[in-house]
Design a protein around this motif. Structure first.
Motif: not given
Length: 733
Positions: A131, A148, A152-155, A158, A323, A325, A328, A345
């Motif tokens: 994180n 993040a 690979r997964l990003y907010d 935020w 949040n 990510s 998502g 999705q």
């Protein structure tokens, strides 16, 4: 043979192109001890308090770009202090050219990182190496922040509560940052803590990136297994009353004029509402919203779509961006062109609070709870949407569970429930992410959907392999969507399709390059679509990119050649031109050019030409940005779709889309933003003008003007106007 070819190419390039310069994380990790102070510091960018003079300075001496591993050419020092209220970070960015050569085209919050001088910190409070909380600023104190996970997964949207002030001089610039402990997430313990941490600097004049703890240029600074540590930190125990209350007051004037509006005329209304964010403990955050309003959200941009894919409009409303990510999970393109065009999705937040025409539908109340720990992540969203003349009141629920396995893997499940008076729609899914090696990952998901008033269920699924090192990016994406798959709280590009999308591009930085070229990146991007019902090939795209050059300045240019096969099984009508079902084969060529976006004048140009079904389509997109000072920037855009003898009637016509955007700013906290679009299709135009004043951190005064006009089905002019004033106030308990 066609099915085996992607696997062969992927395997071949995976073995041939592994580079030793995509190194493993440094061991032992770099470390900086935290230094405690007693009093609060004045955040002004001057660093003139005696505490800063006594703080230990670390040097960002690792060059990530352009020459990975070399010693940084321009010194950057970082100092860290803390007390019982704030974590303080100072970035001292030396530059022999002085303040006149710093680059910052605008004051947009969450600014485009590649266009600005910047200093940033990434923090992993639980030290799980997965994180990241990133906070970045430019030389004028503009803020950019994001969350993040696994890089690979990003907010990206935020917005954290933190302060920064900067100072510019002939020796460079300084950033002074204060982060309240309530913004940070870390374990509840009385023992000294060690956090994952890293620092980076963009020096935009030379397009260089420096870091404290080394990481390969093919990754990013939020890849926290490459971070160093902040040790001996006696952080205060997280407050049990870490509550953020944000009430708002809104007054609006609405004017509807046209035959297609059910209640034309003028309306005024006063609206009260707000949000509450309660950090129950370091792992759990509860968000509540009531009488929710998103008047200040940026307006959607118009798009003229000539493909067979549904258009994906990103979420812009703040409550749903936080949040995002975690909820998502799904398939999407990687870095714009890579990974294939399919999007699947199971949850897409724009299905809540917006109708099919993207017009707001009132939300009475909602709640979101998120739990994050070293081993698992759990989240839930519940929303009550108000009834309208056309829609019944609707309840929405999303549940998410994700279990971390090992250091870099996870599996999870997600369920959505849409409850209306007539029926329920349920979507369930199981997903997994597996980092098979330092440079190879697998992302997978299986989904089903079911309506309570229907007997048959729908199914969708995908596997996406991604290989990425300093010399090669390669992927192989497989996906399937059945005809009955209908996630009413989700998004899918197209139904009844089996898709295969193998591809790669190289990153060549050989010594043969001219000094003004940073990399040569040719590639192959292919996509194959078969009918899930019949198994027949319905679309094939072979995109060959023989030339793509990235310049040292940040500019770029390339050529694409594409061969298309289209087998239409039903009438297709892009921009009103009807095309008969049958087989079509055609070729297209594209030229793409872009300049250094950090300069006072920059441009983007894309021209595509060639066949289009049974005729021809020439497409041109061009934009120019003028930013003489960060206080004023202007962007002028133009798109044209020129059809020649296309469709049943051999139609020839042009459809244009014009846009003008301006941003005038007194400073990063007081801005006037204007946007106008004119679309000749249906004579549609859109105005969005917003004044915003952040009079205290995350507390705003907004004045908004929106106008939308178009030609209706009866060929008469339709128009709606909205004038909105909104005041929000953030109180932290």
């Amino acid at each position: 043979m066609i099915k085996l070819l992607p696997v062969f190419l992927f395997t071949l390039f995976s073995f041939l192109s592994y580079g030793q310069d995509t190194f493993s994380p440094q061991q032992p990790r770099k470390d900086i001890p935290a230094k405690a102070i007693k009093q609060n510091l004045k955040i002004d960018g001057k660093l003139d308090e005696s505490e800063w003079a006594k703080a230990q300075a670390i040097l960002l001496d690792f060059e990530v770009e352009p020459l990975q591993g070399e010693k940084a050419k321009h010194p950057t020092h970082v100092k860290i202090l803390y007390n019982q209220s704030f974590l303080y970070i100072a970035g001292i960015c030396y530059d022999s050219l002085g303040k006149n050569f710093l680059r910052a085209p605008d004051f947009k919050r969450d600014f485009e990182l590649r266009s600005h001088d910047a200093f940033g910190v990434t923090i992993d409070g639980f030290n799980d190496k997965r994180n990241a909380m990133a906070m970045v600023t430019n030389p004028y104190g503009t803020q950019r922040d994001l969350l993040a996970f696994d890089d690979r997964l990003y907010d990206l949207d935020w917005d954290g509560l933190w302060r920064v002030r900067t100072a510019r001089s002939d020796s460079g610039w300084v950033a002074e940052i204060a982060i309240p402990w309530q913004t940070l997430r870390y374990p509840k313990t009385s023992d000294a803590q060690s956090w994952g941490i890293n620092f980076f600097r963009n020096r935009r004049y030379t397009n260089a990136t420096y870091a404290w703890s080394p990481y390969p240029r093919s990754f990013s600074v939020v890849r926290m297994d490459y971070a160093g540590t902040l040790s001996n930190l006696q952080a205060p125990p997280p407050s049990a009353t870490n509550i953020r209350f944000i009430p708002y007051t809104l007054f609006s004037y609405d004017n509807y004029n046209g035959s297609e509006y059910e209640n034309p005329g003028k309306q005024t209304k006063l609206k009260l509402g707000g949000e509450i964010k309660w950090a129950i403990n370091p792992n759990t955050v509860l968000d509540l919203t009531f009488n929710t309003d998103f008047a200040q959200a940026d307006a959607d941009r118009q798009v003229n779509n000539v493909t067979r894919f549904s258009v994906f409009f990103p979420e812009r409303r703040q409550f749903f961006l936080e949040n995002a990510s975690l909820f998502g999970a799904g398939l999407s393109p990687i870095e714009e062109l890579a990974g294939g065009a399919m999007r699947i999705q199971p949850f897409f937040s724009r299905r809540i609070g917006l109708d099919n025409n993207a017009q707001p539908v009132a939300i009475d109340a909602g709640a979101r709870m998120v739990y994050r720990s070293l081993k698992r992540n759990i989240g839930a969203i519940a929303i009550r949407q108000r009834a309208t003349d056309d829609l019944s009141a609707t309840n929405f629920f999303v549940g998410r569970y994700s279990e971390n396995i090992g250091s870099q893997n996870r599996i999870g499940t997600l369920i959505t429930v849409k409850n209306t008076e007539a029926y329920n729609n349920i979507t369930g899914s199981v997903d997994g992410f597996f980092r098979l090696s330092n440079v190879l990952s697998l992302n997978s998901m299986a989904m089903f959907s079911q309506n309570s008033n229907e007997s048959s269920a729908g199914f969708a699924g995908y596997n996406q392999f991604l290989y990425k090192n300093n010399h090669l990016v390669a992927w192989y994406t497989q996906s399937i969507v059945t005809d009955k798959y209908n996630p009413e709280m989700g998004f899918v590009s197209r139904n009844n399709v089996i898709a295969n999308a193998p591809g790669f591009y190289l990153t060549n930085r050989g010594k043969w390059r001219p000094t003004w070229v940073r990399s040569f990146e040719p590639g192959l991007f292919t996509e194959f679509y078969h009918s899930a019902t019949t198994g027949q090939l319905v679309e094939r795209q072979l995109n060959f990119n023989p030339v793509w050059i990235n310049l040292q300045s940040g500019g770029f240019g390339g050529i694409f050649y594409a061969n298309y096969y289209q087998r239409l099984e039903e009438v297709f009508a892009p921009l009103g031109i009807e095309i008969t079902p049958r087989e079509y084969r055609y070729n297209r060529v594209a030229i793409i050019l872009g300049s250094d976006a950090s300069k006072k004048v920059s441009y983007f140009f894309n021209h595509e030409m060639g066949g289009y079904y049974n005729g021809r389509l020439d497409y041109t997109q061009a934009s120019i940005k003028i930013a003489p000072t960060p206080h004023a920037s202007f962007n002028i855009g133009f798109e044209n779709n020129g059809f020649e003898e296309v469709g049943d009637k051999k139609e020839s016509k042009s459809v244009q889309l014009y846009s003008i955007e301006s941003r005038l700013a007194l400073n990063p906290r007081v801005q006037l933003i204007g946007f106008y679009q004119k679309n000749t299709q249906s004579d549609r135009d859109t105005w969005n003008i917003r004044f915003s004043w952040e009079y205290r951190p995350l507390s705003y005064i907004y004045l908004v003007f929106n106008q939308r006009g178009f030609i209706g089905t009866d060929l008469s002019r339709q128009r709606e106007q909205h004038i909105i004033s909104k005041i929000s106030y953030l109180k932290q308990f």
